[in-house]
Design a protein around this motif. Sequence first.
Motif, PDB file in Angstrom:
ATOM      1  N   ILE A   1     -26.094 -48.747  29.420  1.00 28.60           N
ATOM      2  CA  ILE A   1     -25.418 -47.445  29.530  1.00 28.60           C
ATOM      3  C   ILE A   1     -25.700 -46.698  28.232  1.00 28.60           C
ATOM      4  O   ILE A   1     -25.362 -47.183  27.146  1.00 28.60           O
ATOM      5  CB  ILE A   1     -23.909 -47.639  29.779  1.00 28.60           C
ATOM      6  N   THR A   2     -26.341 -45.526  28.343  1.00 24.63           N
ATOM      7  CA  THR A   2     -26.872 -44.892  27.128  1.00 24.63           C
ATOM      8  C   THR A   2     -26.081 -43.679  26.644  1.00 24.63           C
ATOM      9  O   THR A   2     -26.444 -43.076  25.638  1.00 24.63           O
ATOM     10  CB  THR A   2     -28.344 -44.467  27.331  1.00 24.63           C
ATOM     11  N   GLY A   3     -24.999 -43.305  27.335  1.00 24.46           N
ATOM     12  CA  GLY A   3     -24.229 -42.146  26.877  1.00 24.46           C
ATOM     13  C   GLY A   3     -25.112 -40.929  26.713  1.00 24.46           C
ATOM     14  O   GLY A   3     -26.005 -40.681  27.533  1.00 24.46           O
ATOM     15  N   ASP A   4     -24.903 -40.178  25.628  1.00 25.33           N
ATOM     16  CA  ASP A   4     -25.741 -38.995  25.389  1.00 25.33           C
ATOM     17  C   ASP A   4     -26.841 -39.291  24.377  1.00 25.33           C
ATOM     18  O   ASP A   4     -27.404 -38.393  23.767  1.00 25.33           O
ATOM     19  CB  ASP A   4     -24.897 -37.817  24.883  1.00 25.33           C
ATOM     20  N   THR A   5     -27.154 -40.571  24.176  1.00 26.68           N
ATOM     21  CA  THR A   5     -28.261 -40.917  23.288  1.00 26.68           C
ATOM     22  C   THR A   5     -29.592 -40.685  24.005  1.00 26.68           C
ATOM     23  O   THR A   5     -30.465 -39.985  23.504  1.00 26.68           O
ATOM     24  CB  THR A   5     -28.132 -42.385  22.826  1.00 26.68           C
ATOM     25  N   LEU A   6     -29.734 -41.252  25.194  1.00 20.66           N
ATOM     26  CA  LEU A   6     -30.993 -41.159  25.938  1.00 20.66           C
ATOM     27  C   LEU A   6     -30.712 -40.749  27.378  1.00 20.66           C
ATOM     28  O   LEU A   6     -29.882 -41.360  28.049  1.00 20.66           O
ATOM     29  CB  LEU A   6     -31.699 -42.529  25.910  1.00 20.66           C
ATOM     30  N   PHE A   7     -31.380 -39.692  27.827  1.00 22.57           N
ATOM     31  CA  PHE A   7     -31.289 -39.253  29.217  1.00 22.57           C
ATOM     32  C   PHE A   7     -32.601 -39.589  29.931  1.00 22.57           C
ATOM     33  O   PHE A   7     -33.595 -39.932  29.295  1.00 22.57           O
ATOM     34  CB  PHE A   7     -31.061 -37.737  29.300  1.00 22.57           C
ATOM     35  N   VAL A   8     -32.605 -39.411  31.239  1.00 22.37           N
ATOM     36  CA  VAL A   8     -33.844 -39.565  31.990  1.00 22.37           C
ATOM     37  C   VAL A   8     -34.738 -38.374  31.613  1.00 22.37           C
ATOM     38  O   VAL A   8     -34.410 -37.229  31.889  1.00 22.37           O
ATOM     39  CB  VAL A   8     -33.583 -39.585  33.511  1.00 22.37           C
ATOM     40  N   GLY A   9     -35.803 -38.663  30.886  1.00 26.13           N
ATOM     41  CA  GLY A   9     -36.716 -37.599  30.455  1.00 26.13           C
ATOM     42  C   GLY A   9     -36.164 -36.698  29.366  1.00 26.13           C
ATOM     43  O   GLY A   9     -36.701 -35.622  29.132  1.00 26.13           O
ATOM     44  N   GLY A  10     -35.116 -37.126  28.681  1.00 26.86           N
ATOM     45  CA  GLY A  10     -34.546 -36.267  27.642  1.00 26.86           C
ATOM     46  C   GLY A  10     -33.756 -37.048  26.602  1.00 26.86           C
ATOM     47  O   GLY A  10     -33.638 -38.281  26.683  1.00 26.86           O
ATOM     48  N   LEU A  11     -33.237 -36.313  25.627  1.00 29.69           N
ATOM     49  CA  LEU A  11     -32.431 -36.902  24.555  1.00 29.69           C
ATOM     50  C   LEU A  11     -31.146 -36.101  24.410  1.00 29.69           C
ATOM     51  O   LEU A  11     -31.084 -34.941  24.805  1.00 29.69           O
ATOM     52  CB  LEU A  11     -33.123 -36.797  23.189  1.00 29.69           C
ATOM     53  N   GLY A  12     -30.163 -36.693  23.750  1.00 27.45           N
ATOM     54  CA  GLY A  12     -28.939 -35.965  23.468  1.00 27.45           C
ATOM     55  C   GLY A  12     -29.191 -34.832  22.483  1.00 27.45           C
ATOM     56  O   GLY A  12     -30.096 -34.915  21.648  1.00 27.45           O
ATOM     57  N   ARG A  13     -28.389 -33.774  22.569  1.00 20.76           N
ATOM     58  CA  ARG A  13     -28.553 -32.673  21.616  1.00 20.76           C
ATOM     59  C   ARG A  13     -27.965 -33.078  20.270  1.00 20.76           C
ATOM     60  O   ARG A  13     -27.109 -33.959  20.191  1.00 20.76           O
ATOM     61  CB  ARG A  13     -27.926 -31.386  22.151  1.00 20.76           C
ATOM     62  N   THR A  14     -28.467 -32.445  19.228  1.00 18.64           N
ATOM     63  CA  THR A  14     -28.042 -32.859  17.886  1.00 18.64           C
ATOM     64  C   THR A  14     -27.556 -31.656  17.078  1.00 18.64           C
ATOM     65  O   THR A  14     -27.477 -31.702  15.860  1.00 18.64           O
ATOM     66  CB  THR A  14     -29.204 -33.550  17.142  1.00 18.64           C
ATOM     67  N   ASP A  15     -27.218 -30.561  17.772  1.00 17.82           N
ATOM     68  CA  ASP A  15     -26.776 -29.361  17.063  1.00 17.82           C
ATOM     69  C   ASP A  15     -25.262 -29.252  16.947  1.00 17.82           C
ATOM     70  O   ASP A  15     -24.748 -28.290  16.390  1.00 17.82           O
ATOM     71  CB  ASP A  15     -27.346 -28.106  17.748  1.00 17.82           C
ATOM     72  N   PHE A  16     -24.521 -30.240  17.453  1.00 10.50           N
ATOM     73  CA  PHE A  16     -23.076 -30.262  17.234  1.00 10.50           C
ATOM     74  C   PHE A  16     -22.795 -30.874  15.862  1.00 10.50           C
ATOM     75  O   PHE A  16     -23.655 -31.574  15.312  1.00 10.50           O
ATOM     76  CB  PHE A  16     -22.386 -31.120  18.304  1.00 10.50           C
ATOM     77  N   PRO A  17     -21.585 -30.644  15.316  1.00  9.08           N
ATOM     78  CA  PRO A  17     -21.248 -31.298  14.045  1.00  9.08           C
ATOM     79  C   PRO A  17     -21.460 -32.816  14.145  1.00  9.08           C
ATOM     80  O   PRO A  17     -21.129 -33.416  15.158  1.00  9.08           O
ATOM     81  CB  PRO A  17     -19.757 -30.976  13.870  1.00  9.08           C
ATOM     82  N   GLY A  18     -22.011 -33.394  13.096  1.00  8.99           N
ATOM     83  CA  GLY A  18     -22.216 -34.847  13.073  1.00  8.99           C
ATOM     84  C   GLY A  18     -23.530 -35.289  13.693  1.00  8.99           C
ATOM     85  O   GLY A  18     -23.843 -36.474  13.702  1.00  8.99           O
TER      86      GLY A  18
ATOM     87  N   SER B   1     -27.745 -35.582  14.190  1.00  7.64           N
ATOM     88  CA  SER B   1     -28.961 -35.639  13.375  1.00  7.64           C
ATOM     89  C   SER B   1     -30.121 -36.051  14.269  1.00  7.64           C
ATOM     90  O   SER B   1     -30.119 -37.149  14.837  1.00  7.64           O
ATOM     91  CB  SER B   1     -28.803 -36.653  12.242  1.00  7.64           C
ATOM     92  N   HIS B   2     -31.090 -35.157  14.406  1.00  7.21           N
ATOM     93  CA  HIS B   2     -32.210 -35.439  15.308  1.00  7.21           C
ATOM     94  C   HIS B   2     -33.027 -36.642  14.829  1.00  7.21           C
ATOM     95  O   HIS B   2     -33.407 -37.504  15.626  1.00  7.21           O
ATOM     96  CB  HIS B   2     -33.107 -34.196  15.420  1.00  7.21           C
ATOM     97  N   ASN B   3     -33.281 -36.699  13.503  1.00  7.04           N
ATOM     98  CA  ASN B   3     -34.068 -37.829  12.980  1.00  7.04           C
ATOM     99  C   ASN B   3     -33.359 -39.151  13.211  1.00  7.04           C
ATOM    100  O   ASN B   3     -33.984 -40.154  13.572  1.00  7.04           O
ATOM    101  CB  ASN B   3     -34.330 -37.649  11.479  1.00  7.04           C
ATOM    102  N   GLU B   4     -32.045 -39.123  12.988  1.00  4.32           N
ATOM    103  CA  GLU B   4     -31.286 -40.352  13.173  1.00  4.32           C
ATOM    104  C   GLU B   4     -31.299 -40.785  14.644  1.00  4.32           C
ATOM    105  O   GLU B   4     -31.402 -41.974  14.960  1.00  4.32           O
ATOM    106  CB  GLU B   4     -29.841 -40.093  12.710  1.00  4.32           C
ATOM    107  N   LEU B   5     -31.205 -39.794  15.528  1.00  9.04           N
ATOM    108  CA  LEU B   5     -31.221 -40.103  16.962  1.00  9.04           C
ATOM    109  C   LEU B   5     -32.548 -40.748  17.371  1.00  9.04           C
ATOM    110  O   LEU B   5     -32.572 -41.768  18.066  1.00  9.04           O
ATOM    111  CB  LEU B   5     -30.980 -38.820  17.773  1.00  9.04           C
ATOM    112  N   LEU B   6     -33.651 -40.158  16.902  1.00  9.59           N
ATOM    113  CA  LEU B   6     -34.965 -40.720  17.228  1.00  9.59           C
ATOM    114  C   LEU B   6     -35.108 -42.137  16.688  1.00  9.59           C
ATOM    115  O   LEU B   6     -35.628 -43.028  17.368  1.00  9.59           O
ATOM    116  CB  LEU B   6     -36.077 -39.836  16.655  1.00  9.59           C
TER     117      LEU B   6
END
Length: 198
Positions: free
Chosen positions: A135-152, A154-159
Amino acid sequence: MAVCCYIVACEKTKKAAIVDPGGDEDTILAEVEKMGLSVEYIIATHGHPDHVCGNRKIQEATGAKIVMHTADALFFGKPEVENYFSMLGLEPSPAPDIKVEEGDDITIGEIKFKVIHTPGHTPGGMCLYNAPDLITGDTLFVGGLGRTDFPGGSHNELLTSIRTKLLVLPSETIVWPGHGYGGHQSTIGEEKRSNPFL
Ligand SMILES: [Zn+2]
Ligand SMILES: [Zn+2]
Protein backbone atom coordinates in the motif's frame (compact mmCIF):
# COMPACT_ATOMS: atom_id res chain seq x y z
CA MET A 1 -12.08 12.76 -0.88
CA ALA A 2 -11.28 10.46 -3.84
CA VAL A 3 -8.82 8.60 -1.64
CA CYS A 4 -8.37 4.85 -2.01
CA CYS A 5 -9.35 3.45 1.37
CA TYR A 6 -8.39 -0.14 2.13
CA ILE A 7 -9.97 -2.58 4.55
CA VAL A 8 -7.38 -5.20 5.40
CA ALA A 9 -8.62 -8.24 7.26
CA CYS A 10 -7.27 -11.51 8.59
CA GLU A 11 -9.69 -14.14 7.34
CA LYS A 12 -8.97 -16.46 10.26
CA THR A 13 -9.29 -14.07 13.22
CA LYS A 14 -11.58 -11.47 11.57
CA LYS A 15 -9.32 -8.77 12.91
CA ALA A 16 -9.01 -5.81 10.57
CA ALA A 17 -7.38 -2.47 9.87
CA ILE A 18 -8.76 0.42 7.87
CA VAL A 19 -6.15 2.31 5.89
CA ASP A 20 -6.77 5.97 4.96
CA PRO A 21 -10.49 6.52 5.52
CA GLY A 22 -10.98 9.82 3.69
CA GLY A 23 -14.71 10.21 4.30
CA ASP A 24 -17.63 7.85 3.48
CA GLU A 25 -17.36 6.57 7.04
CA ASP A 26 -20.86 5.05 7.01
CA THR A 27 -20.11 3.04 3.89
CA ILE A 28 -16.83 1.81 5.35
CA LEU A 29 -18.44 0.87 8.67
CA ALA A 30 -21.31 -0.92 6.91
CA GLU A 31 -18.79 -2.96 4.92
CA VAL A 32 -16.89 -3.85 8.07
CA GLU A 33 -20.08 -4.95 9.76
CA LYS A 34 -21.21 -6.97 6.77
CA MET A 35 -17.94 -8.88 6.84
CA GLY A 36 -18.14 -9.36 10.62
CA LEU A 37 -14.76 -7.73 11.25
CA SER A 38 -13.35 -6.28 14.41
CA VAL A 39 -11.34 -3.18 13.54
CA GLU A 40 -8.18 -2.91 15.61
CA TYR A 41 -6.33 -0.16 13.76
CA ILE A 42 -6.93 2.88 11.62
CA ILE A 43 -3.67 3.32 9.74
CA ALA A 44 -2.69 6.62 8.10
CA THR A 45 -0.18 6.23 5.28
CA HIS A 46 0.45 9.92 6.01
CA GLY A 47 -1.17 12.80 7.87
CA HIS A 48 -2.78 14.72 5.00
CA PRO A 49 -6.37 15.57 5.90
CA ASP A 50 -7.84 13.88 2.82
CA HIS A 51 -6.48 10.58 4.18
CA VAL A 52 -7.39 11.03 7.84
CA CYS A 53 -10.63 13.02 7.87
CA GLY A 54 -12.63 9.84 8.58
CA ASN A 55 -10.46 8.83 11.52
CA ARG A 56 -12.51 10.46 14.27
CA LYS A 57 -15.85 8.97 13.30
CA ILE A 58 -14.43 5.50 12.66
CA GLN A 59 -12.51 5.56 15.93
CA GLU A 60 -15.68 6.55 17.80
CA ALA A 61 -17.60 3.70 16.17
CA THR A 62 -14.98 0.96 16.53
CA GLY A 63 -12.58 1.99 19.32
CA ALA A 64 -9.70 1.22 16.94
CA LYS A 65 -6.27 2.69 17.57
CA ILE A 66 -4.95 5.30 15.15
CA VAL A 67 -1.50 4.48 13.76
CA MET A 68 0.80 7.03 12.11
CA HIS A 69 4.51 7.43 11.47
CA THR A 70 6.28 9.37 14.24
CA ALA A 71 7.45 12.11 11.86
CA ASP A 72 3.94 12.82 10.55
CA ALA A 73 2.47 12.67 14.06
CA LEU A 74 4.90 15.45 14.99
CA PHE A 75 4.56 17.44 11.77
CA PHE A 76 0.75 17.44 11.58
CA GLY A 77 0.52 18.20 15.30
CA LYS A 78 2.18 21.60 14.75
CA PRO A 79 -0.32 24.44 15.09
CA GLU A 80 0.84 26.16 11.88
CA VAL A 81 0.41 22.97 9.87
CA GLU A 82 -3.01 22.31 11.40
CA ASN A 83 -4.05 25.87 10.56
CA TYR A 84 -2.85 25.55 6.98
CA PHE A 85 -5.03 22.53 6.35
CA SER A 86 -8.02 23.65 8.41
CA MET A 87 -8.12 26.72 6.15
CA LEU A 88 -8.86 24.22 3.37
CA GLY A 89 -11.86 23.07 5.43
CA LEU A 90 -10.51 19.62 6.25
CA GLU A 91 -10.67 17.99 9.65
CA PRO A 92 -7.40 16.77 11.17
CA SER A 93 -7.02 13.33 12.71
CA PRO A 94 -7.28 12.88 16.45
CA ALA A 95 -3.75 12.41 17.86
CA PRO A 96 -2.41 8.97 16.92
CA ASP A 97 -2.47 6.29 19.62
CA ILE A 98 0.48 4.41 18.14
CA LYS A 99 3.50 5.90 16.40
CA VAL A 100 5.56 3.67 14.15
CA GLU A 101 8.89 3.88 12.38
CA GLU A 102 10.88 2.21 9.62
CA GLY A 103 10.95 -1.56 10.04
CA ASP A 104 8.15 -1.74 12.62
CA ASP A 105 5.47 -4.39 12.24
CA ILE A 106 1.76 -3.73 12.42
CA THR A 107 0.06 -7.03 13.23
CA ILE A 108 -3.56 -7.63 12.23
CA GLY A 109 -4.47 -11.15 13.31
CA GLU A 110 -2.15 -13.30 11.20
CA ILE A 111 -1.28 -10.48 8.80
CA LYS A 112 1.90 -8.53 9.37
CA PHE A 113 2.50 -5.19 7.68
CA LYS A 114 6.09 -4.00 7.56
CA VAL A 115 6.40 -0.23 7.82
CA ILE A 116 8.54 1.30 5.05
CA HIS A 117 9.25 4.96 5.76
CA THR A 118 9.07 6.87 2.46
CA PRO A 119 9.45 10.61 3.20
CA GLY A 120 9.05 13.15 0.42
CA HIS A 121 5.31 13.66 -0.01
CA THR A 122 5.20 14.31 3.75
CA PRO A 123 7.98 13.89 6.36
CA GLY A 124 6.41 10.73 7.79
CA GLY A 125 4.82 9.17 4.75
CA MET A 126 4.95 5.39 4.88
CA CYS A 127 4.15 2.38 2.76
CA LEU A 128 2.75 -0.87 4.17
CA TYR A 129 4.25 -4.10 2.90
CA ASN A 130 2.95 -7.60 3.25
CA ALA A 131 4.33 -9.53 0.29
CA PRO A 132 3.10 -9.42 -2.40
CA ASP A 133 0.96 -6.42 -1.42
CA LEU A 134 2.27 -2.88 -1.01
CA ILE A 135 0.00 0.00 0.00
CA THR A 136 1.80 3.11 -1.23
CA GLY A 137 -0.34 6.04 -0.03
CA ASP A 138 0.59 9.20 -1.92
CA THR A 139 4.21 8.14 -2.39
CA LEU A 140 3.71 6.18 -5.62
CA PHE A 141 0.70 6.17 -7.94
CA VAL A 142 0.03 4.12 -11.05
CA GLY A 143 2.12 6.06 -13.57
CA GLY A 144 2.69 8.94 -11.17
CA LEU A 145 4.15 10.25 -7.92
CA GLY A 146 2.80 12.18 -4.97
CA ARG A 147 2.94 15.97 -5.20
CA THR A 148 5.62 17.71 -3.19
CA ASP A 149 4.42 21.32 -3.19
CA PHE A 150 2.59 21.10 0.15
CA PRO A 151 4.42 22.07 3.36
CA GLY A 152 6.87 19.33 4.35
CA GLY A 153 7.25 17.99 0.80
CA SER A 154 10.53 17.35 -1.02
CA HIS A 155 10.71 16.03 -4.57
CA ASN A 156 14.31 14.79 -4.21
CA GLU A 157 13.49 13.01 -1.00
CA LEU A 158 10.44 11.40 -2.58
CA LEU A 159 12.45 10.10 -5.54
CA THR A 160 15.12 8.75 -3.20
CA SER A 161 12.49 6.98 -1.09
CA ILE A 162 10.91 5.35 -4.13
CA ARG A 163 14.20 4.33 -5.72
CA THR A 164 15.90 2.99 -2.61
CA LYS A 165 12.95 1.44 -0.79
CA LEU A 166 10.19 0.55 -3.25
CA LEU A 167 11.81 -0.23 -6.60
CA VAL A 168 14.08 -2.72 -4.81
CA LEU A 169 11.07 -4.90 -3.92
CA PRO A 170 10.29 -7.91 -6.16
CA SER A 171 8.88 -6.82 -9.52
CA GLU A 172 5.67 -8.80 -8.94
CA THR A 173 4.88 -6.71 -5.84
CA ILE A 174 1.33 -5.35 -6.18
CA VAL A 175 1.05 -1.57 -5.83
CA TRP A 176 -2.13 -0.29 -4.14
CA PRO A 177 -2.02 3.51 -4.45
CA GLY A 178 -3.57 6.24 -2.29
CA HIS A 179 -5.46 7.69 -5.27
CA GLY A 180 -6.56 6.01 -8.48
CA TYR A 181 -5.39 8.79 -10.80
CA GLY A 182 -3.64 6.50 -13.29
CA GLY A 183 -5.37 3.27 -12.24
CA HIS A 184 -6.18 1.42 -9.05
CA GLN A 185 -3.55 -1.28 -9.16
CA SER A 186 -0.11 -1.89 -10.63
CA THR A 187 3.12 -3.73 -9.88
CA ILE A 188 6.60 -2.54 -9.00
CA GLY A 189 7.86 -4.08 -12.26
CA GLU A 190 5.27 -2.19 -14.32
CA GLU A 191 6.10 1.13 -12.59
CA LYS A 192 9.82 0.56 -13.19
CA ARG A 193 9.11 0.00 -16.88
CA SER A 194 6.52 2.67 -17.58
CA ASN A 195 6.26 5.34 -14.88
CA PRO A 196 7.49 8.50 -16.69
CA PHE A 197 8.48 10.21 -13.42
CA LEU A 198 11.00 7.57 -12.37
ZN1 LIG B 1 -1.18 13.32 0.56
ZN1 LIG C 1 -3.90 12.07 -1.01
